[in-house]
Each structure stands twice: as structure tokens, then as C-alpha cells.
Scaffold this motif. Structure first.
Motif, short mmCIF file in Angstrom:
data_model
loop_
_atom_site.label_atom_id
_atom_site.label_comp_id
_atom_site.label_asym_id
_atom_site.label_seq_id
_atom_site.Cartn_x
_atom_site.Cartn_y
_atom_site.Cartn_z
N GLU A 31 73.15 -45.94 48.12
CA GLU A 31 74.05 -44.88 48.58
C GLU A 31 74.56 -44.06 47.40
N ALA A 32 74.86 -44.75 46.28
CA ALA A 32 75.37 -44.04 45.10
C ALA A 32 74.32 -43.09 44.53
N VAL A 33 73.06 -43.54 44.41
CA VAL A 33 72.04 -42.66 43.83
C VAL A 33 71.72 -41.50 44.77
N GLU A 34 71.85 -41.71 46.06
CA GLU A 34 71.63 -40.61 47.00
C GLU A 34 72.66 -39.50 46.77
N GLN A 35 73.92 -39.89 46.60
CA GLN A 35 74.96 -38.90 46.33
C GLN A 35 74.80 -38.29 44.94
N LEU A 36 74.41 -39.11 43.98
CA LEU A 36 74.18 -38.62 42.62
C LEU A 36 73.09 -37.56 42.61
N ASN A 37 72.00 -37.82 43.30
CA ASN A 37 70.88 -36.89 43.31
C ASN A 37 71.23 -35.58 44.01
N ARG A 38 72.15 -35.64 44.96
CA ARG A 38 72.63 -34.40 45.59
C ARG A 38 73.33 -33.51 44.58
N GLY A 41 70.31 -32.87 41.64
CA GLY A 41 68.99 -32.40 42.04
C GLY A 41 67.88 -33.24 41.45
N GLY A 42 68.25 -34.42 40.90
CA GLY A 42 67.29 -35.30 40.26
C GLY A 42 66.69 -36.31 41.21
N ALA A 43 66.07 -37.34 40.63
CA ALA A 43 65.39 -38.36 41.43
C ALA A 43 65.70 -39.75 40.90
N THR A 44 66.95 -40.00 40.57
CA THR A 44 67.36 -41.33 40.12
C THR A 44 67.17 -42.33 41.26
N ASP A 45 66.75 -43.55 40.93
CA ASP A 45 66.62 -44.57 41.95
C ASP A 45 67.56 -45.74 41.65
N ALA A 46 67.62 -46.68 42.58
CA ALA A 46 68.56 -47.80 42.48
C ALA A 46 68.28 -48.67 41.26
N SER A 47 67.02 -48.83 40.91
CA SER A 47 66.69 -49.69 39.77
C SER A 47 67.19 -49.08 38.46
N LEU A 48 67.14 -47.76 38.36
CA LEU A 48 67.64 -47.11 37.15
C LEU A 48 69.16 -47.20 37.09
N LEU A 49 69.82 -47.00 38.24
CA LEU A 49 71.28 -47.15 38.27
C LEU A 49 71.67 -48.56 37.86
N SER A 50 70.93 -49.57 38.32
CA SER A 50 71.21 -50.95 37.95
C SER A 50 71.11 -51.14 36.44
N MET A 61 73.35 -37.24 29.44
CA MET A 61 74.57 -36.44 29.59
C MET A 61 74.68 -35.83 30.99
N LYS A 62 73.56 -35.34 31.54
CA LYS A 62 73.60 -34.71 32.87
C LYS A 62 74.08 -35.70 33.92
N ASN A 63 73.51 -36.91 33.89
CA ASN A 63 73.90 -37.92 34.87
C ASN A 63 75.28 -38.48 34.58
N ARG A 64 75.69 -38.50 33.31
CA ARG A 64 77.05 -38.94 32.99
C ARG A 64 78.07 -38.00 33.64
N ARG A 65 77.84 -36.72 33.48
CA ARG A 65 78.76 -35.76 34.08
C ARG A 65 78.79 -35.91 35.60
N ALA A 66 77.61 -36.09 36.19
CA ALA A 66 77.54 -36.22 37.65
C ALA A 66 78.21 -37.50 38.14
N LEU A 67 78.00 -38.61 37.44
CA LEU A 67 78.63 -39.87 37.84
C LEU A 67 80.15 -39.81 37.65
N SER A 68 80.61 -39.13 36.62
CA SER A 68 82.05 -38.95 36.43
C SER A 68 82.63 -38.16 37.59
N GLN A 69 81.88 -37.15 38.04
CA GLN A 69 82.32 -36.36 39.20
C GLN A 69 82.30 -37.19 40.47
N LEU A 70 81.25 -37.97 40.65
CA LEU A 70 81.10 -38.78 41.86
C LEU A 70 82.18 -39.84 41.96
N TYR A 71 82.44 -40.55 40.85
CA TYR A 71 83.41 -41.64 40.87
C TYR A 71 84.82 -41.20 40.51
N ARG A 72 84.96 -39.93 40.09
CA ARG A 72 86.27 -39.40 39.68
C ARG A 72 86.89 -40.27 38.60
#
Length: 273
Positions: A31-38, A41-50, A61-72
Motif C-alpha cells: 500500500e505504501a509503494v502504491e501511494q509513493l508511486n502516485r 510517477g515511479g515504479a518502486t516495489d515492496a522489496s525495494l521499500l523493504s 533524493m526523489k523518493n526521500r522527498r516523496a516519502l517525507s511527504q507521504l509520512y509527513r
């Protein structure tokens, strides 16, 4: 590190802050990677998040900014385990330097608590079942009403001790629906920690500051002094509150709140916040 009986490291076992932030949002890795990819616009999967959560791989850096936004949550907190930093070690190193000011008068305590609430922009965590100070509760309601992106966590330890707190919880639910999401994130969480013998925690924390009320010298039921804590301790307390709320029983409907008994103990003392 434990400060005044409250864990300010936010640590749970060996889990990274990145993993704890996901769990606090009640998201699976998928669920987290689905929201992250929204967001990216990337294609992160659960194994990479793990791999990111365990520190086996470093997040770009791109995914860091997005995860910071997602998790606030701030990047330096989420990715401390990847960068060779750890919130716990920072707090252990600072020791009592996390104390900004002692609050020796009740008026100072309430003023500081209201200031923490007013200064919250990303997260606001409030714990305890004894709150009844009208100015403080009103400040929380104002913050929730005026800042739609603010994520508010309210953690009760047993039923409310005062009718005023029950009425406050009702007003919060009238202001926001816990089931709704803003930018994919739930912004209101109310939970009750059970059983009743669980140690009650009292603090209010934002992403930049926190206040821990202290028992009065004049009675066990009163809280008329406290300490104002800086950013390092506040970050840990926010995480502690998020985790406590995630493991608590949700009380997130008007019916559920209205059916909570008011657990009056001894006669309320002056100065109980």
C-alpha cells in the motif's frame, strides 16, 4: 532514552524510523509503494521499500522527498538509519540539554502547551485522559479547524477523567472525519490504551517542541508545572505518540466517544491540565 517516565527515542526494537512511520499510518509495504508511486510517477516495489527500511539500500533524493511527504515526517528522521545517524543516539548525547525551560507556574505551563499546539504544522500529539483546561483544549480545536493538513493524534489512557475532555473529543470528531484522507493521509487519530493499569503518559508534542506536565507538590491529581523540550525530544515524542495511537483501540465515532464513561477518581485538583 527515558525522560520523566516517557520514552523520547520513539524506538521499537530494531525497526527504523522509516518502517515505524509506515506502520503508524497502518500501511502495508504494498500500500505504501502504491501511494509513493502516485507521488513520484515511479515504479518502486515492496522489496525495494523493504531494503530501504532495513538500511540495505539507500533511498534516492526523489523518493526521500516523496516519502517525507507521504509520512509527513522530516527526511533527517526517516533516513537516519541510512545516513549513520540515529535519533536515540542524538538524544542520549544531548541528555538534559533537550530541556529548554522549566515551567514552574501553572500559567506558564498552560501558555507553553498552547504555544506548542499553535506552532504545530505537520504533527500534533496529545496524550492523557485528564485534560480539562479550556484554553488548551480550545487551542487544539482551533489548530484542527484551521490547518487541514495537520495530522492530530490523541491518545487516551483509560476513559476521560472529566466531562470537558469528552466534549472536546466530540468537537474534534465534528470538525474532522477520521475515515477521510487528505492527500492520501488520515489526519485525525483517536485511540484509548487499555487496560486501565497501563502507565499513563502526559505530554503534548509537535514537530518542533514538546511540553511534559509534572505532578503538583500539592496533590497527586494535579499537574501545575512541567518542562518545555526542544526539537530533538519533540521528534521522539511525536513518534512515541504515533506508535501508541497505532496500537490503541480506536475511538473514532461520535457514538464510541459518547459511550465512554467519565472515570472520575478523587476530587479534581486545581492545576490539572
Amino acid at each position: 532514552m527515558t525522560f520523566l517516565g516517557v520514552s523520547v527515542t520513539g524506538a521499537t526494537g530494531t525497526d527504523s524510523a522509516l518502517k515505524r512511520a509506515r506502520l503508524a499510518q497502518n500501511l502495508t509495504q504494498e500500500e505504501a509503494v502504491e501511494q509513493l508511486n502516485r507521488i513520484t510517477g515511479g515504479a518502486t516495489d515492496a522489496s525495494l521499500l523493504s531494503a530501504w527500511e532495513s538500511g540495505r539500500k539507500r533511498t534516492g533524493m526523489k523518493n526521500r522527498r516523496a516519502l517525507s511527504q507521504l509520512y509527513r515526517e522530516r527526511s533527517e528522521v526517516l533516513f537516519a538509519h541510512q545516513d549513520g545517524r540515529d535519533t536515540a543516539s542524538v538524544l542520549e548525547a544531548t541528555g538534559t540539554d533537550v530541556v529548554v525551560r522549566m515551567l514552574t507556574r501553572y500559567t506558564d505551563l498552560v501558555e507553553a502547551m498552547v504555544e506548542v499546539v499553535a506552532g504545530a504544522r505537520e504533527h500534533l500529539v496529545v496524550t492523557g485522559s485528564r485534560s480539562r483546561e479550556k484554553a488548551y483544549l480550545a487551542a487544539i480545536e482551533t489548530a484542527v479547524a484551521q490547518q487541514p493538513d495537520l495530522v492530530h493524534y490523541r491518545v487516551l489512557y483509560g476513559p476521560p477523567r472529566h466531562r470537558g475532555l469528552s466534549e472536546h473529543l466530540v468537537r474534534l470528531l465534528e470538525l474532522r472525519d477520521p475515515g477521510e484522507r487528505r492527500n492520501g493521509v488520515r489526519t485525525l487519530h483517536i485511540g484509548i490504551v487499555e487496560p486501565l493499569e497501563a502507565m499513563e503518559r502526559y505530554f503534548v508534542a509537535s514537530e518542533t517542541a514538546a511540553v511534559v506536565p509534572l505532578p503538583s507538590f500539592h496533590g497527586a491529581e494535579g499537574f501545575d508545572c512541567g518542562v518545555l523540550l526542544g526539537r530533538e525530544a519533540a521528534v521522539g515524542l511525536v513518534q512515541h505518540g504515533r506508535e501508541a495511537c497505532a496500537s490503541a483501540r480506536p475511538v473514532e465515532t461520535l457514538e464510541a466517544v459518547r459511550t465512554l464513561p467519565v472515570r472520575r477518581g478523587a476530587t479534581p485538583e486545581v492545576g490539572e491540565v
